[in-house]
Structures are given as C-alpha cells and as structure tokens.
Design an enzyme around this catalytic site. Structure first.
Site, PDB file in Angstrom:
ATOM      1  N   HIS A   1      -9.001  -4.699  11.021  1.00 36.51           N
ATOM      2  CA  HIS A   1      -9.692  -4.546   9.744  1.00 36.51           C
ATOM      3  C   HIS A   1     -10.966  -3.717   9.860  1.00 36.51           C
ATOM      4  O   HIS A   1     -11.771  -3.702   8.938  1.00 36.51           O
ATOM      5  CB  HIS A   1     -10.062  -5.921   9.171  1.00 36.51           C
ATOM      6  CG  HIS A   1      -8.906  -6.684   8.606  1.00 36.51           C
ATOM      7  ND1 HIS A   1      -7.804  -7.015   9.343  1.00 36.51           N
ATOM      8  CD2 HIS A   1      -8.685  -7.195   7.371  1.00 36.51           C
ATOM      9  CE1 HIS A   1      -6.962  -7.698   8.584  1.00 36.51           C
ATOM     10  NE2 HIS A   1      -7.463  -7.823   7.385  1.00 36.51           N
TER      11      HIS A   1
ATOM     12  N   GLU B   1       0.803  -1.227   0.000  1.00 39.49           N
ATOM     13  CA  GLU B   1       0.000   0.000   0.000  1.00 39.49           C
ATOM     14  C   GLU B   1       0.838   1.280   0.000  1.00 39.49           C
ATOM     15  O   GLU B   1       0.502   2.236  -0.699  1.00 39.49           O
ATOM     16  CB  GLU B   1      -0.973   0.009   1.193  1.00 39.49           C
ATOM     17  CG  GLU B   1      -2.138  -0.960   1.066  1.00 39.49           C
ATOM     18  CD  GLU B   1      -1.822  -2.369   1.551  1.00 39.49           C
ATOM     19  OE1 GLU B   1      -0.688  -2.605   2.009  1.00 39.49           O
ATOM     20  OE2 GLU B   1      -2.713  -3.234   1.486  1.00 39.49           O
TER      21      GLU B   1
END
Lengths: 325, 365
Positions: free
Chosen positions: A129, A60
């Site tokens: 998450h 990322e």
C-alpha cells in the site's frame, strides 16, 4: 485569504470543475455514499448527485478501463484510487490503453482522464500500500504526472489536470491531506510543468517533489540556523511535463545540488534529473550531485523503522552538508 | 503428449423451429441489401488474401491476424448498427474495419507502415481506428479492449444517447479478469453494451476444451444476472443479424447488456506465421471450408433465391480483387512516416500548440 487543508483544496477543485463542465464525472471506490475513504469527496454526492459522483466496486482494471473508454467518447472522468498502489491491477488499462491510444490511432483519439489518489509511505500500511510510482508513470510517453505538495498547488493543479486533454496521473499524499495553507476563494489555475521556488537561496539547490519538499524546507531552516547556509528549495510540482529551465537556472545559481524524493533510488525521478543536470549544466557544478531517497527495500511496516526508511529533514540536512563540504 | 482435438468441445444449440432467414430483421431485406452483405464479405476475404501475399513478400511487418472464415460476423453485426451504435474489437480487426466503411487503401497502407495508413503507420494491422465511423479499434492485448467498450457504453448512457457499444473479443479473452470486471460493471449499472465472443475454437493454439472451463462461454453471463445467447451458425449472416439485432434492441430499449457467443472458425493460424499443424488437423479446416464457409453458403443461398447469378458474382469478385490490388499498389507507393513523425500524436497538447496550457518539457531526448 482563507486557510484550508490540502484535502479541502482537492475537494474544491473537483466541486468547481463538476459545476463548470457537465462532462466531468467522479468515479472510485467509496467516493459517494461513504464520503471518500480519505474524505476528499465528502459532500460531493449530496451536491452533485449520483450521476456525477459514482461509487465503483473494488474493480480497478474494470472501472479505470471504463473511464478510459468514456474519455475516448468525450467524458472527463476523474478516477479516484483509494490508494494509488492499486494502480498495479489496472496497469494495462492505464499504460497500454490510456497512454497509447492517441499514438496508435495516429492522433484520432484523445483521452482526457485524471487518475488521482494518495501515493506515499509513512502510514504503516506495508509494502503493498506504499508505492510511489511517479517514475513508473512518467516513464510512459503520452502520460502526464503531477505531484502537489501544498493545498494551494493541489487545487490549482487538479483543476488544470481535469481540463487537460491528455491522461494525467495525479499523485497525492495522505500525510499532507491535513496540511493547510492560504488558498484564494477566486478561481485560479496552475499550469502543469511549472516548478515553484519555495525558498530562495544561493548556496545549494534542494530539488524535489511531494512531501519531501516539506521536509526540505525544514532542513533549509536548520541549515540557515546552524551553519548560515542559504539553501534554495525547488518544488517540481509536476514530473512530466518537467520544468527543466527552473532546475537548470537554480543549478547555475548555486552550483551545488541535492535531490530529494520519497521514492526508491533506482530509476527514479531524481536519477533522471541528475542525468539532465550533468548533460546540460555539468560545467556549473562545484560538487557531485547527491540524492536523498527512500532506502532501497520494500516499505517496511514497523512504524519507527518506516520513518527511518523514508527521507527525513535530518537526512536532507546531513546530505546537504556533504554536498557543501 | 497432448492430443490434438478434431473438434473443439462446444455445446450444440439446436432449435429445430428456428429459421434465421424468416426473422423479421431479415425477411424485409431487399436484393440490394443482400448483395451488399455478400459484397462486403467478399471484399474482406479478397483484402486479406492480398494482405497475406504482401506479408509473405515481407512487405508487412509483425503479425497478421486474418479473419478469413469469420466474415459473416463483422458484416452481420455492422449491418444492424444504428446511428448511435459503436464498435470496438481486438487485433483480428480487418473485417470490422471494412464492414464499417474504412477504405482498403488506408488499411493496407497501415499494414505497410506508411504515413497514408489509417493510423499514419503508428498502429499497424492490429490497431486500426476510425472514430468518425464509431470504430474504436483495433486493440492488441487480449481482453484489454473490453473495459474500453464498457466505457463507451457508459458514456453513451451518460450523454442520454440511445445507442450501444458492441465489444468484440475472441474465445481466448473470456478468461481475462478485465473481461469479467466489465461484465460485472455492465450488469451492475445496466450499460448498453453487447459483449460479442467470436468463438473460433482456439485461443492461439489452445482449444476451448483445453483453456476454458464450463460448457459454453456465453453462459458465464448468468453469474452476473446478464442476458446471454449463442449464435450456433456464425457462418450464417442472417442468424448473426437476428441475434445481434435482438441484443442491440435490448440495449437500446432497456439499457441492458448481453453476452453473445458466436460460433465460428478461422482458416489461418492465430497469426499467419504461426504453425497450424501442432494443434489441429487439416481435415478439420477442410470440413468447415467445404460445408460452412460463410461466403460460399451465402452465395449458394442467394443464387438459389435468384438474387445472384454467375455474372454478378464474377463482377463483384473481380471488383473486390481489383480494389485489394489497388490498395497494395497504393500502400507500396505511399511514403513512410518521417523521423519527426515519431514524436507526433503522443500528446494532444503538443499537436495543438495554439491551445497548449502546460509549460516545461514533455520529451526527454
């Protein structure tokens, strides 16, 4: 008017913008060959080809930073984070580079990037998450933050975000991907910064964003049915820019305020809005502002408990009655 | 107690048959071009010496990361840039900025925090930008600019332009994850980027030996199947030109990335206010200055060639000093940004109200 899902609405927005502007490119993990981890980009690779729909490694910081660099040179990358929670490993690229590049260059550079993905709890995937970083993102001047709650808004706002010349954080919700509503086939854009009155009312203003709005609408029906209370529900739709005028107009009308959001309570969007209301509409308040947020702990895994940690229609209903007491 | 190293651990690259001066890219150089390289290096040196004076007088805030000792790299690299080539670097950015053609006035004014600065006083010494000269900064976080440089290369390839991005970093940056992620993306997607490590031996006060595993820094590229090379004599503008030129050609002709490690040395502290004596001996600095100073070495070579003489050198030097002095006066006399300027250049939309599409509040004070 066709009824489509939030998921399809996002896909249509990207499809239309890919067709309209050759500088739009979709990048992210599993967006192409895999058809999208949540199937948002399903079919786009076949239609637009591998130059426009690009599968990235799990990297990322690398690929988001690369997107920022490419945006500086005029591309309009739409970067998918499989879970928005993964933004944390790319924090420097988003909040030092994308957010600051225009300022530090004295306005010579702009960064038309969209970073989108689901940012929500409620799916039993644990604390790592389940981040809801809208207040963290909106904290940074230079960044815009959008949080659609319906399919109609998802499409119109994403199209506006892609055309925006500033970096936009676009926060979706996996719990809403399957939700449907009527969405016109002809093109439309929704400007960022325009709240929407989801339900008109006179007794209390319930103000929030994202999935909490769907809960607030259920609570409003319960309030009407059980207590004949007319609740007004305002969906902010974007956090920065923020439709302060819509918030204040509703407060002046109902004189009572309940703020709802899925994020944690400390330094959250609702905390900021409470501050704005007391600064600008204090005299219109007949009761203290209350908030319904997620309980203040990391997101718990245990499925029945996670439901309890998050806002629920019942919690919003109960809190509204306290405000109205 | 940690021992000071007298010289950073580096593998020497010895190629006895190699003569950078005879490389085709250098053999064709005429006297005017050679003098221009010399002038550019000297202008960087004199500008930074003037910056240092202003800094010690308290005219410049924050940090001042000087490039003194490394001038041959910026000048050599920029001298081989083509029309579609771009550069990005970290916070030791004065040399690259002057090499691409930015003016001393706008740079010095930026250091002074003045509105006439290249970033209107909003960026400071670490954050110079000039997109019109393909110069994308000027970045403060170690290694943070490397994904951006990779993205510039990505955009060049996407647009079908035959160009490359030179992404500069220091030796301290090679241990940052963002750098490795960029290496992987560049190699995976065949991006036209040249990663240039200006290895001055120290990441702030920590020597290469104490911070980076492995024999050399560029060799890590092998793990990504990427081309790499070492410029052993980073003080030699010709060797820099030759090896960067080859890496750029690989990027232009075959869209392949390279990691290039250029061995160099800085004379001042990481930032000039940092203590210098804790991690290296003065003798180490003196030795480099006396044997490998890039300006001195090049000046001697050009004098031997008959391209330079004392008169020309003096003229160039006087002019560089005067230009630097003028820039300090310009900065001194320039206005500061206003309070109202603090909130400009935050959002494109706010600065371009005629094209504004969004509604609502963007600021909250």
């Amino acid at each position: 008017m066709p009824v489509i899902t939030y998921r399809e609405a996002l896909r249509h927005a990207m499809d239309e913008e890919l067709t309209r502007d050759p500088n739009v490119v979709i990048l992210g993990e599993e967006v192409g060959q895999f058809q999208g981890a949540y199937k948002i980009t399903e079919g786009l690779l076949a239609k637009h080809g591998p130059k426009r729909i690009v599968d990235t490694p799990i990297s990322e910081a690398g690929f988001l930073g690369m997107g920022v660099g490419s945006a500086m040179l005029g591309l309009r990358p739409v970067m998918e984070l499989m879970f928005f929670s993964f933004y944390s490993v790319a924090f420097d690229q988003i909040f030092n580079n994308a957010a600051n590049i225009r300022y530090m260059s004295g306005g010579l550079i702009n960064c038309p990037i969209v970073i989108r993905g689901p940012a929500n709890g409620g799916t039993n995937v644990g604390a790592t998450h389940s981040h809801t970083p809208e207040s963290i993102a909106a904290y940074h001047p230079g960044i815009k933050v959008v949080v659609p709650s319906t399919a109609y808004d998802a499409k119109g706002l994403l199209k506006s975000a892609i055309r925006d010349n500033d970096p936009v954080i676009f926060l979706e919700n996996t719990m809403l991907y399957g939700e449907s509503c009527e969405v016109p086939t002809e093109e439309y854009l929704i400007p960022l910064g325009q709240a929407k009155v989801m339900r008109e009312g006179t007794d209390i203003s319930i103000i929030g964003h994202g999935r909490s709005i769907q809960m607030a609408l259920k609570s409003a029906i319960m309030l009407k049915e059980k207590h004949n209370i007319n609740a007004e529900v305002i969906d902010l739709r974007s956090i920065r820019p923020l439709d302060e005028a819509a918030i204040l107009a509703s407060v002046r009308k109902t004189n009572r305020v309940l703020l709802v959001e899925e994020a944690k309570p400390f330094c959250s969007v609702s905390a900021m809005i409470a501050c704005i209301i007391q600064e600008k509409a204090f005299d219109y308040l007949d009761a203290p502002i209350r908030r319904v947020t997620s309980m203040d702990a990391p997101a718990i895994y245990s499925p029945p408990l996670e439901k309890e940690q998050l806002p629920t229609p019942q919690k919003i209903f109960d809190a509204a009655l306290v405000v109205l007491k | 107690m940690i021992k000071k190293t007298t010289s950073p651990k580096k593998t020497e690259v010895v190629d006895p048959g190699y003569d950078a001066r005879q490389a085709p890219i250098n053999a064709k150089l005429g006297p005017d071009e050679k003098i221009a390289f010399f002038r550019d290096m000297l202008r960087i040196r004199r500008f930074e010496e003037r910056c240092l004076r202003s800094y010690t007088q308290g005219k410049i805030g924050g940090f001042l990361h000087l490039y003194i000792g490394q001038e041959s790299i910026a000048v050599g690299c920029v001298s081989v840039m083509g029309d579609n080539d771009h550069i990005i670097t970290a916070y030791r950015d004065h040399g690259h900025a002057l090499a691409v053609g930015m003016g001393m006035n706008e740079m010095m004014a930026e250091n002074y925090g003045k509105y006439t600065g290249c970033s209107k006083g909003k960026g400071g010494s670490m954050h110079y930008f000039d997109p019109s000269r393909h110069y994308w900064g000027g970045h403060g976080i170690v290694g943070g600019q490397i994904p951006l440089g990779t993205g510039i290369a990505y955009a060049l390839k996407y647009k079908g332009l035959k160009g490359a991005c030179m992404a500069f970093m220091g030796d301290g940056a090679v241990n940052q994850g963002a750098v490795h992620e960029s290496y992987n993306l560049a190699a995976l997607w065949d991006l036209p980027v040249v990663f240039i490590i200006e290895n001055n031996g120290y990441s702030m006060g920590t020597s290469q030996e104490r911070s980076s595993a492995g024999e050399n820094l560029a060799g890590r590229a092998a793990g990504y199947g990427m081309n790499w090379a070492i410029v052993q004599n980073g003080h030699d503008v010709y060797e820099v030109r030759d090896k960067v030129g080859k890496a750029l050609k690989l990027a232009h002709d075959h869209c392949k990335p390279t990691v290039l490690e250029i061995r160099t040395y800085r004379y001042r502290g990481h930032s000039v206010a940092d203590p210098d004596s804790t991690y290296r001996d003065k003798s180490e600095i003196e030795e480099y200055k006396n044997t490998k100073d890039p300006i001195m070495v090049y000046q001697n070579a050009l004098v031997a060639e008959g391209v330079l003489n004392d008169e020309i050198i003096k003229k160039i030097d006087d002019s560089a000093r005067a230009e630097a002095e003028t820039s300090a006066q310009f900065a001194e006399q320039s206005p500061y940004p206003t309070i109202a300027d603090i909130k400009k250049d935050v959002y494109w939309e706010v600065d371009n109200p005629q094209d504004k599409k969004s509604v609502g509040n963007l600021f909250f004070d």
